[in-house]
Design a protein around this motif. Structure first.
Motif, mmCIF file in Angstrom:
data_model
loop_
_atom_site.group_PDB
_atom_site.id
_atom_site.type_symbol
_atom_site.label_atom_id
_atom_site.label_comp_id
_atom_site.label_asym_id
_atom_site.label_seq_id
_atom_site.Cartn_x
_atom_site.Cartn_y
_atom_site.Cartn_z
ATOM 1 N N THR A 99 0.840 -1.196 0.000
ATOM 2 C CA THR A 99 0.000 0.000 0.000
ATOM 3 C C THR A 99 0.871 1.240 0.000
ATOM 4 N N ALA A 100 0.528 2.203 -0.837
ATOM 5 C CA ALA A 100 1.219 3.492 -0.904
ATOM 6 C C ALA A 100 2.726 3.329 -1.063
ATOM 7 N N ARG A 142 6.353 3.075 -3.433
ATOM 8 C CA ARG A 142 6.969 3.759 -4.571
ATOM 9 C C ARG A 142 6.649 2.993 -5.842
ATOM 10 N N SER A 143 6.644 3.683 -6.966
ATOM 11 C CA SER A 143 6.201 3.073 -8.225
ATOM 12 C C SER A 143 7.046 1.874 -8.634
ATOM 13 N N GLU A 148 -3.470 -6.634 1.325
ATOM 14 C CA GLU A 148 -2.639 -5.427 1.320
ATOM 15 C C GLU A 148 -1.646 -5.534 2.465
#
Length: 180
Positions: free
Chosen positions: A50-51, A53-54, A130
């Protein structure tokens, strides 16, 4: 994990780490999968950070894609996501239980290795959870070399060969769940 399984009394056991969150239908999906295939002994799915880095999403797509490819070729899953795994309790007992000597980067590989001796194992994309991205916050190179290569490519094969786990734990602390 081993203590929780030892305390379990239900025929199916599902494991979700403390730094992970499952969707509301997670247990129902697990129950349906085992009901649909009486031979199935182990089931796992991806952990979605979750959240993160790409680059994390690309690495995880490749990682889980590799294991899905192995399953497609071999006809059985070789990798269980440690934070997202379910199995028949009696199958785990017949397979010898958890190996508590290897703690990092091999406990889940070893779990499915032992379960496959008892019956088929499966990995399913729709069985996701998640999880906390804290292990990736060190950056790509440190994560890749320190976690993927060191824990999975180095530690687990050495453990299989020598019986010793050279690495003992991941860094503590979760950012997914609220601090108390």
């Amino acid at each position: 994990k081993a203590a929780g399984v030892a305390a379990a009394r239900a025929p199916l056991v599902a494991i979700l780490d403390a730094d992970s969150v499952c969707p509301p239908d997670w247990l129902a999906k697990i129950a349906r999968a085992f009901s649909a295939d009486a031979r199935l002994v182990g089931l796992s799915g991806p952990a979605r950070y979750t959240a993160a880095r790409s680059w994390v999403y690309v690495v995880m797509w490749l990682w889980f894609g590799f294991w899905k490819f192995v399953q497609a070729v071999a006809g059985t899953a070789y990798y269980a996501v440690g934070t997202n795994v379910a199995f028949r309790r009696d199958a785990l007992a017949r397979a010898g239980g958890f190996d508590t000597n290897v703690l990092v980067g091999g406990d889940e590989v070893g779990l499915f290795r032992r379960l496959r001796r008892v019956g088929p194992t499966r990995y399913r994309d729709d069985l996701w959870v998640e999880t906390d991205p804290r292990r990736t916050e060190v950056g790509f190179f440190r994560f890749f070399f320190g976690t993927v290569l060191l824990h999975y490519v180095f530690n687990y094969p050495l453990y299989v060969l020598t019986g010793r786990s050279f690495l003992k734990r991941y860094p503590p602390g979760s950012t997914l769940l609220p601090r108390q």
